[in-house]
Motif scaffolding. Structure first.
Motif, mmCIF file in Angstrom:
data_model
loop_
_atom_site.group_PDB
_atom_site.id
_atom_site.type_symbol
_atom_site.label_atom_id
_atom_site.label_comp_id
_atom_site.label_asym_id
_atom_site.label_seq_id
_atom_site.Cartn_x
_atom_site.Cartn_y
_atom_site.Cartn_z
ATOM 1 N N THR A 127 0.808 -1.148 -0.200
ATOM 2 C CA THR A 127 0.056 -0.098 0.035
ATOM 3 C C THR A 127 0.788 1.343 0.106
ATOM 4 O OG1 THR A 127 -1.771 -1.152 1.318
ATOM 5 C CG2 THR A 127 -1.663 1.343 1.459
ATOM 6 N N ALA A 128 0.537 2.313 -0.752
ATOM 7 C CA ALA A 128 1.215 3.528 -0.642
ATOM 8 C C ALA A 128 0.192 4.759 -0.658
ATOM 9 C CB ALA A 128 1.911 3.710 -2.056
ATOM 10 N N ARG A 129 0.752 6.018 -0.105
ATOM 11 C CA ARG A 129 -0.027 7.095 0.248
ATOM 12 C C ARG A 129 0.904 8.137 -0.461
ATOM 13 N NH1 ARG A 129 0.039 4.165 3.955
ATOM 14 N NH2 ARG A 129 -1.502 3.180 5.013
ATOM 15 N N VAL A 130 0.396 9.260 -1.240
ATOM 16 C CA VAL A 130 0.927 10.306 -1.724
ATOM 17 C C VAL A 130 0.573 11.481 -0.590
ATOM 18 C CG1 VAL A 130 -0.634 10.827 -3.421
ATOM 19 C CG2 VAL A 130 1.704 11.959 -3.486
ATOM 20 N N TYR A 131 1.557 12.368 -0.316
ATOM 21 C CA TYR A 131 1.340 13.523 0.512
ATOM 22 C C TYR A 131 1.862 14.709 -0.086
ATOM 23 C CZ TYR A 131 1.285 9.824 4.167
ATOM 24 O OH TYR A 131 0.996 8.405 4.970
ATOM 25 N N ASP A 132 0.834 15.821 0.092
ATOM 26 C CA ASP A 132 1.240 17.225 -0.562
ATOM 27 C C ASP A 132 2.372 17.893 0.195
ATOM 28 O OD1 ASP A 132 -0.204 18.031 1.709
ATOM 29 O OD2 ASP A 132 -1.875 18.871 0.263
ATOM 30 N N GLY A 133 2.654 18.815 -0.268
ATOM 31 C CA GLY A 133 3.560 19.895 0.847
ATOM 32 C C GLY A 133 3.251 20.067 2.319
ATOM 33 N N GLU A 134 1.668 20.048 2.408
ATOM 34 C CA GLU A 134 1.574 20.137 3.830
ATOM 35 C C GLU A 134 1.362 18.966 4.654
ATOM 36 O OE1 GLU A 134 -1.822 23.148 4.206
ATOM 37 O OE2 GLU A 134 -1.088 24.264 2.755
ATOM 38 N N GLY A 135 1.558 17.989 4.111
ATOM 39 C CA GLY A 135 1.452 16.584 4.715
ATOM 40 C C GLY A 135 0.257 15.998 4.746
ATOM 41 N N ARG A 136 -0.679 16.444 3.646
ATOM 42 C CA ARG A 136 -1.828 15.913 3.789
ATOM 43 C C ARG A 136 -1.929 14.598 2.947
ATOM 44 N NH1 ARG A 136 -5.064 21.112 2.110
ATOM 45 N NH2 ARG A 136 -3.421 20.985 0.686
ATOM 46 N N VAL A 137 -2.773 13.488 3.236
ATOM 47 C CA VAL A 137 -2.806 12.347 2.297
ATOM 48 C C VAL A 137 -3.818 12.819 1.125
ATOM 49 C CG1 VAL A 137 -3.851 10.108 1.714
ATOM 50 C CG2 VAL A 137 -2.651 10.777 3.874
ATOM 51 N N CYS A 138 -3.359 12.697 -0.264
ATOM 52 C CA CYS A 138 -3.833 13.148 -1.318
ATOM 53 C C CYS A 138 -4.415 12.005 -2.263
ATOM 54 C CB CYS A 138 -3.164 14.040 -2.306
ATOM 55 S SG CYS A 138 -2.747 15.626 -1.492
ATOM 56 N N GLY A 139 -3.693 10.952 -2.058
ATOM 57 C CA GLY A 139 -3.971 9.520 -2.706
ATOM 58 C C GLY A 139 -3.454 8.389 -2.281
ATOM 59 N N ARG A 140 -3.883 7.224 -2.734
ATOM 60 C CA ARG A 140 -3.636 5.943 -2.302
ATOM 61 C C ARG A 140 -3.636 5.164 -3.408
ATOM 62 N NH1 ARG A 140 -5.215 6.525 3.393
ATOM 63 N NH2 ARG A 140 -6.781 8.286 3.395
ATOM 64 N N CYS A 141 -2.345 3.970 -3.017
ATOM 65 C CA CYS A 141 -2.511 2.954 -4.100
ATOM 66 C C CYS A 141 -2.354 1.725 -3.575
ATOM 67 C CB CYS A 141 -1.200 3.435 -4.812
ATOM 68 S SG CYS A 141 -0.679 2.220 -6.206
#
Length: 161
Positions: A127-141
């Motif tokens: 499982t993966a997660r992408v975090y934006d510049g503010e540390g918010r989860v923006c997507g999952r894989c």
């Protein structure tokens, strides 16, 4: 890798993972992306872009959001590199990805983190997660990685260029 005293698989050393990350981070592909690979504490994969550039942008029809194709490639790197958490010397390849994008990735940098959820002898489920510049989860894989019995052609990492 196995622990000769118990027959149980052993984890690669942090030094082995750091060497793999350094070599792969020097590959032409990751350099073009401006990305770095790391294995914090030897238990997860982190692919980061510390300075997003204009060529990363264009997602959701805006000039500020990261393009989904860039995010898909980073998910592939992060999920695909979970094989190194088992044995950094073994070839591996991503064979399946399922992604969901929840919000636009904005800011000056991003990171993708992945971990192994379960494994068989030759498959990893991660499982993966992408975090934006503010540390918010923006997507999952979620993804599947095939582990080979073959060693990397270069010996230590999948970096071929």
């Amino acid at each position: 890798m196995s622990d000769s005293s118990s027959g149980a698989p052993s984890k690669p050393s942090q030094a082995d993972l750091d060497r793999y990350a350094e070599q792969f981070s020097q590959s032409l592909t990751l350099r073009l992306f401006g990305a770095r690979l790391s294995f914090p504490e030897g238990r997860k994969v982190v692919v980061s872009i510390p300075a997003l550039r204009p060529e990363h942008r264009g997602g959701a029809g805006s000039a500020s959001a990261v393009n989904g194709g860039i995010l898909a490639a980073l998910f592939d790197y992060a999920i695909g590199c979970t094989g190194a958490l088992v044995d950094p010397g073994r070839r591996c390849a991503t064979v399946q990805l399922s992604m969901s994008f929840e919000r636009a990735v904005t800011g000056d940098h991003l990171r993708v983190e992945s971990e192994i959820d379960s494994q068989t002898v030759s498959l990893l489920f991660a499982t993966a997660r992408v975090y934006d510049g503010e540390g918010r989860v923006c997507g999952r894989c979620q993804g599947v990685v095939k582990l080979s019995n073959l060693r990397w052609a270069s010996g230590d990492s999948p970096a071929v260029n």
